[in-house]
Design an enzyme around this catalytic site. Structure first.
Site, mmCIF file in Angstrom:
data_model
loop_
_atom_site.group_PDB
_atom_site.id
_atom_site.type_symbol
_atom_site.label_atom_id
_atom_site.label_comp_id
_atom_site.label_asym_id
_atom_site.label_seq_id
_atom_site.Cartn_x
_atom_site.Cartn_y
_atom_site.Cartn_z
ATOM 1 N N LYS A 1 -2.358 3.899 -5.912
ATOM 2 C CA LYS A 1 -1.839 5.620 -6.025
ATOM 3 C C LYS A 1 -1.483 5.356 -7.694
ATOM 4 O O LYS A 1 -0.764 5.005 -7.905
ATOM 5 C CB LYS A 1 -0.758 6.096 -4.622
ATOM 6 C CG LYS A 1 -0.400 7.271 -5.300
ATOM 7 C CD LYS A 1 0.462 7.362 -3.787
ATOM 8 C CE LYS A 1 1.053 9.005 -4.190
ATOM 9 N NZ LYS A 1 2.489 9.621 -2.962
ATOM 10 N N SER B 1 4.517 9.874 2.539
ATOM 11 C CA SER B 1 3.610 10.415 2.278
ATOM 12 C C SER B 1 2.252 8.644 2.143
ATOM 13 O O SER B 1 0.933 9.117 1.801
ATOM 14 C CB SER B 1 3.508 10.433 0.799
ATOM 15 O OG SER B 1 4.117 11.348 0.490
ATOM 16 N N SER C 1 1.425 11.893 -0.137
ATOM 17 C CA SER C 1 1.164 11.932 -0.971
ATOM 18 C C SER C 1 -0.002 11.150 -1.203
ATOM 19 O O SER C 1 -0.900 11.138 -2.644
ATOM 20 C CB SER C 1 1.583 12.433 -2.448
ATOM 21 O OG SER C 1 2.648 11.228 -2.385
#
Length: 467
Positions: free
Chosen positions: A81, A181, A157
């Site tokens: 990420k 997330s 996220s």
């Protein structure tokens, strides 16, 4: 989408490397080819570096040919990420406010551990700006879409991470979870994801969201996430809040089963409205644990929705994350993020202390609850994925993402391990997740239960049908 070596799990790839039936270069090429084929549809990646990926794969191939692999993930494709620092690649966090023209010479602890174990890094995955919300779209990278239905959100996220795993471009992707997330996109995208106990995976730099923020893997199988946590939990002196490394690998008891476990099932946590189709799928999935020998009881923890306290903590962290930005740079932020930051900046220190007290009481309550129950089961999400590109479903009376993810953020406040298992599909073909929550430091127990469910109800035979 046709089958290929990149669709194999990490453990299957390692077995193939050991047998000599596959090479890390073949797998890396397939992963890169898949990204080129499907990523325009889902937008999972914000950075791909084929030359570097293939060079790392070639080094791994040489080690395997020599019979000298090094590390638990040697040659396995992993994506990261774009919140986590990675040496040689910019970390822009979905924001125009981060200058890409600077030295990028530091690895976050998770990335450093992956390199030590010789994972092949295939790229960086998308995030909402500064990781602030439960869907994945940003001013810098645009909208990330659900591989099962590209009109829908992948969640967030860590939405890029979940989409990367679901599309077979990396069997493991590393995400962050400050309010759900990892688990939100795992549920929406039909993959496995776990938020480990806070401090099991060291974090540097410290998150502006403080001890709400966890690092965790998303993967196509439970076994792969357990393997990833054995790697990621390596110590790192830069995180002074991290706990000690577990005495035993979390994967050690993976096949132990759930017979005799005391498991609570809370369909609503006492306060959540759940879509009937989601509720039915989760209820059916929970029966699997009874079939496997666990003692399952329908019971709610005695808690109330801590969303207001969570907002104080979360919005204050968001405000801290932009505190050094000039007015010109602030003007380039996602307008909704700026609104949240302004709310956070208006809170007092006393507000923050009061919210921390709510958090402490919630932790105490859940600690007492787990003296009676080994695990807690809930839906991961009360709804299936909704339209991509918006923060809340159409028609919602609330403006913020927390309104539709009430099962996840309480367990960031308590720092407990919590995982999302794929447990079925709606009539329209959207995945639904089952959440498995354990007491602090019981990560191995959570993974054991998830693995038992996976053996009984494997989900790996179905992939998104992206062309």
């Amino acid at each position: 989408m046709t089958d290929g070596p990149a669709e194999l799990s990490a453990t299957e790839l390692l077995a193939a490397y050991r047998a000599g039936s596959l090479s890390p270069v073949e797998v890396a090429r397939d992963a890169l080819d898949r990204i080129a084929t499907v990523d325009d549809a889902v937008n999972a990646y914000c950075l791909v570096d084929p030359d570097r990926t293939l060079a790392d794969a070639a080094e791994s191939e040489q080690r395997w040919r020599a019979g000298e692999p090094r590390g638990l993930l040697d040659g396995v494709p992993v994506s990261i990420k774009d919140i986590l620092l990675s040496r040689g690649w910019p970390t822009l966090r979905g924001s125009h406010t981060v200058d890409p023209n600077q030295a990028w010479d530091v690895d976050a602890p998770a990335v450093a551990r992956l390199r030590e174990h010789n994972a092949v890094l295939v790229g960086k995955t998308t995030t909402p700006e500064l990781g602030w919300k439960g869907v994945t779209d940003s001013p810098l990278t645009g909208v990330t879409r659900n591989p099962w239905d590209t009109t829908k959100t992948a969640g967030g996220s860590s939405g890029g991470a979940s989409a990367a795993v679901a599309t077979g471009t990396s069997p493991i992707s590393i995400g962050t979870d400050g309010g759900g997330s990892v688990r939100i996109p795992a549920s929406f995208s039909g993959v496995f994801g776990i938020k480990p106990t806070y401090g099991l995976v060291p974090l540097y730099p410290a998150s502006p969201y403080g001890t709400l923020a966890h690092i965790g893997p998303l993967s196509w199988t439970v076994t792969d996430s357990a393997l990833a946590l054995d790697v990621l939990s390596g110590p790192d002196s830069r995180d002074w809040t991290a706990g000690p490394r577990p005495e035993h690998p979390v994967s050690e008891t993976l096949e132990a089963g759930v017979a005799g476990m005391r498991i609570a099932f809370s369909p609503r946590l006492g306060f959540v409205r759940v879509d009937p189709e989601v509720a039915a799928l989760v209820d059916t999935a929970v029966r699997t644990f009874s079939d496997l020998g666990a003692r399952v009881e329908l019971v709610d923890p005695v808690i109330t929705d801590p969303v207001e306290a969570f907002h104080v903590l979360w919005f204050a962290g968001a405000a801290a994350s932009i505190a050094s930005l000039s007015p010109e740079r602030r003007a380039r932020l996602d307008p909704a993020l700026l609104e949240v930051c302004e709310q956070g900046a208006s809170r007092s220190a006393l507000d923050y202390v009061a919210a921390t007290a709510v958090r402490a009481e919630l932790g105490r309550t859940m600690g007492a609850f787990h003296e009676q129950f080994d695990l807690l089961l809930t839906p991961t999400m009360p709804i299936p994925a909704f339209d991509a590109g918006v923060e809340v479903p159409t028609g919602s009376r609330e403006a913020r993402w927390t309104s539709w993810t009430p099962f996840t953020y309480p367990f960031n406040m308590t720092q407990q391990p919590a995982a999302s298992l794929p447990c079925g599909f709606t009539e329209t073909g959207l995945p639904v997740g089952l959440q498995v929550v354990g007491p602090k430091h019981a990560d191995a127990r959570v993974l054991t239960a998830c693995r038992a469910f996976e053996r009984a109800r494997p989900w790996q035979g179905k992939r998104p049908a992206l062309a």
